[in-house]
Design a protein around this motif. Structure first.
Motif, PDB file in Angstrom:
ATOM      1  N   GLN A   1     -28.741 -19.763  49.099  1.00 23.31           N
ATOM      2  CA  GLN A   1     -28.529 -21.009  50.485  1.00 23.31           C
ATOM      3  C   GLN A   1     -26.944 -20.797  51.114  1.00 23.31           C
ATOM      4  O   GLN A   1     -26.721 -21.104  51.891  1.00 23.31           O
TER       5      GLN A   1
ATOM      6  N   CYS B   1     -29.195 -32.137  48.521  1.00 19.85           N
ATOM      7  CA  CYS B   1     -28.638 -30.526  48.826  1.00 19.85           C
ATOM      8  C   CYS B   1     -28.515 -30.420  50.288  1.00 19.85           C
ATOM      9  O   CYS B   1     -28.396 -31.230  51.255  1.00 19.85           O
ATOM     10  N   LEU B   2     -27.078 -29.354  49.338  1.00 21.59           N
ATOM     11  CA  LEU B   2     -26.949 -28.524  50.574  1.00 21.59           C
ATOM     12  C   LEU B   2     -27.329 -28.335  51.724  1.00 21.59           C
ATOM     13  O   LEU B   2     -26.749 -28.372  52.689  1.00 21.59           O
TER      14      LEU B   2
ATOM     15  N   HIS C   1     -32.155 -27.897  39.707  1.00 19.49           N
ATOM     16  CA  HIS C   1     -31.931 -28.039  40.846  1.00 19.49           C
ATOM     17  C   HIS C   1     -31.939 -26.587  41.413  1.00 19.49           C
ATOM     18  O   HIS C   1     -32.359 -25.496  42.195  1.00 19.49           O
ATOM     19  N   GLU C   2     -31.143 -25.788  41.189  1.00 17.22           N
ATOM     20  CA  GLU C   2     -30.031 -24.776  41.682  1.00 17.22           C
ATOM     21  C   GLU C   2     -31.071 -23.140  40.620  1.00 17.22           C
ATOM     22  O   GLU C   2     -31.135 -22.638  41.911  1.00 17.22           O
TER      23      GLU C   2
ATOM     24  N   HIS D   1     -34.064 -22.788  43.284  1.00 14.96           N
ATOM     25  CA  HIS D   1     -34.056 -22.748  44.626  1.00 14.96           C
ATOM     26  C   HIS D   1     -34.138 -20.865  44.340  1.00 14.96           C
ATOM     27  O   HIS D   1     -34.387 -20.106  45.186  1.00 14.96           O
TER      28      HIS D   1
HETATM   29 NI    NI Z   1     -29.476 -27.415  46.695  1.00 15.08          NI
END
Ligand code: NI
Length: 156
Positions: free
Chosen positions: A51, A88-89, A130-131, A134
């Motif tokens: 990210q 999510c950012l 979630h992470e 990614h």
């Molecule tokens: Ni995220």
């Protein structure tokens, strides 16, 4: 420490598989420090290295109980299921229901290369899954059962 730019959906770095970390050096320490600062600045509860444009298997999480740094995290066990709203950012303004395990055990290394395990339940289990997604180039929007509008989320 520095705040790094958060990549947004559409950026192809978010769709790639991140590489294992094999050097536990100052560069990794700086990356983790910057990720924590970036996550806090953005008011997030988790952030993965892709990210911020770095294809390394490193994640930071803080669901309110302090920062957990995970390098080369691996899901080793999962139990039960939960459906709740996720965001999510890297996907600003979008929220949706995602099914995740209720409890997970994750094995990872710390910034010095030492192996540890973390057990996460509820929100922490969700954040861990979630992470880790990614790191495999997956975003929550690919797993959403139903999108919800932000107001519905605030009333939650
Ligand atoms: Ni995220």
């Amino acid at each position: 420490m520095a705040i790094r730019q958060i990549r947004k959906i559409g950026d192809e770095v978010l769709t790639k598989r991140a590489r294992e970390v094999d050097k536990f050096d100052d560069r990794l320490a700086t990356l983790l420090d910057d990720m924590v600062e970036t996550m806090r600045h953005a008011d997030g509860i988790g952030l993965a290295a892709p990210q911020v444009g770095i294809l390394k298997r490193a994640v930071v999480i803080d669901v309110g109980d302090g920062v957990i740094e995970l390098v080369n995290p691996e899901l080793v066990a999962a139990k039960g299921e939960q459906v709740d709203i996720e965001g999510c950012l890297s996907v600003p303004g979008k929220y949706g229901e995602v099914k995740r395990p209720q409890i997970v055990i994750v094995r990872a290394q710390d910034r010095h290369g030492k192996t540890f395990e973390v057990t996460g339940e509820g929100l922490l289990a969700r954040a861990l899954c979630h992470e880790i997604d990614h790191l495999d180039g997956k975003l929550f929007v690919d797993k959403v059962i139903r999108f919800v509008d932000p107001e519905e989320r605030e009333n939650d």
